[in-house]
Design an enzyme around this catalytic site. Structure first.
Site, short mmCIF file in Angstrom:
data_model
loop_
_atom_site.label_atom_id
_atom_site.label_comp_id
_atom_site.label_asym_id
_atom_site.label_seq_id
_atom_site.Cartn_x
_atom_site.Cartn_y
_atom_site.Cartn_z
CE LYS A 129 -10.35 -4.16 -4.43
NZ LYS A 129 -10.02 -2.94 -3.64
CE LYS B 167 -4.24 -1.70 0.33
NZ LYS B 167 -5.33 -1.37 -0.61
#
Length: 321
Positions: A240, A144
């Site tokens: 997703k 991240k």
């Protein structure tokens, strides 16, 4: 049929941080659909980035009629978390009624394990290097990023895990100039994919840009309706289920994206094995699978997904599908 929804909380094994903030637990909604004989269930993770809350998504679900089909959902709910949980619960109860696995109902080959990324929480470079070293046995690490210190963090992770494949998620935190500056270093450090470097809605700057590392649309891609706006900007789409609104649309998005020349990544929010189970079907043959939600938890559903050296395995019938 009776539709019920409950809120569940799963403790994380460690504090999980991205550029938007930190969390210590996963808060999810669980939908159960019962016909008096069989019960199906599904899970969703409302996401503030898409103006979803536990309360707003619960209200969407509780407003549904008791007798509905997966096709009805397209008319009743938009793509998003609420539709996802209900769609997956409907798939589950259909499979139980038929005495078959979901992939048989969907006309798919039996799923196999897929290597999944493992996400390292955002931290200072020294901490991230230690995290990387701890997980250096994993074949694929996800980092991240989206901060001014991204290069130092990336160098640290590569030092900690010199043999792992690496993908990065900028979480809309870069500009076109930052991506252009970082691209040669991403190549040097063996980064294989960059997720959503620019904010959704501000990604036209990617058109015509040299992309030596494939760029993946995450926040810019929700369902099939998103695809026309991605042309010339992205090489990969991140599917997703909480964005597509369930397994039904996720499978359709995968097929259309592949037909239009995109590669596919299958990702997740931070949820339990119940949330990941339907996504294992979509992940078959994907360029990147990122279904590590259960690996970040200190507690999980009964009959959780199995993770081993072969990757994340498809669910047992006792869990879902």
């Amino acid at each position: 049929m009776d539709i019920s929804v409950t809120a569940d909380v799963f403790r994380l094994a460690e504090v999980f941080t991205i550029s938007r903030g930190s969390r210590t637990e996963a808060r999810v909604l669980t939908v159960r659909i019962s016909d008096g004989g069989q019960q199906g269930w599904g899970e969703c993770v409302p996401y503030a980035r898409y103006d979803e809350t536990l309360e707003s998504v619960r209200a969407e679900i509780e407003g549904l009629p008791s007798n509905l089909t997966r096709q009805d959902l397209y008319d009743l709910l938009p793509a998003g978390a609420a539709r996802n949980a209900v769609d997956c619960a409907l798939w589950d109860i259909e499979a139980k009624r038929a005495g078959k696995r979901v992939w048989d109902l969907a006309g798919l080959a039996a799923p196999r394990p897929e290597i999944t990324a493992y996400t390292l929480s955002l931290a200072d470079p020294a901490t991230m290097q230690a995290q990387a070293a701890k997980h250096a046995h994993r074949p694929l690490l996800k980092i991240k990023l989206g901060t001014p210190d991204d290069m130092a963090r990336l160098e640290a992770v590569r030092a900690g895990a010199p043999k792992s494949r690496i993908i990065v998620d900028a979480n809309e935190g870069w500009t076109a100039g930052v991506y252009a500056d970082l691209a040669p270093h991403l190549v040097r450090l063996g980064v294989q994919l960059v997720e959503q470097p620019l904010p959704a809605g501000e990604d036209d700057a990617l058109i015509g840009m040299d992309r030596p590392v494939p760029v993946c649309a995450d926040e810019s891609c929700h369902d099939r309706a998103s695809l026309p706006g991605l042309k010339g900007k992205y090489d990969v789409v991140n599917i997703k289920l909480d964005k597509t609104g369930g397994l039904t649309e996720a499978l359709a998005l995968r097929d259309q994206a592949l037909a239009e020349g995109y590669k596919v990544m299958v990702g997740c929010m931070v949820g339990s094995s119940l949330a990941m189970a339907p996504a294992t079907l979509v992940a078959q043959g994907a360029l990147v699978t990122d279904l590590d939600g259960p690996l970040l938890l200190a507690e999980d559903r009964d009959e959780p997904l199995e993770f081993d050296a072969a990757g994340v395995h498809p669910p047992k019938a006792a869990l879902w599908g």
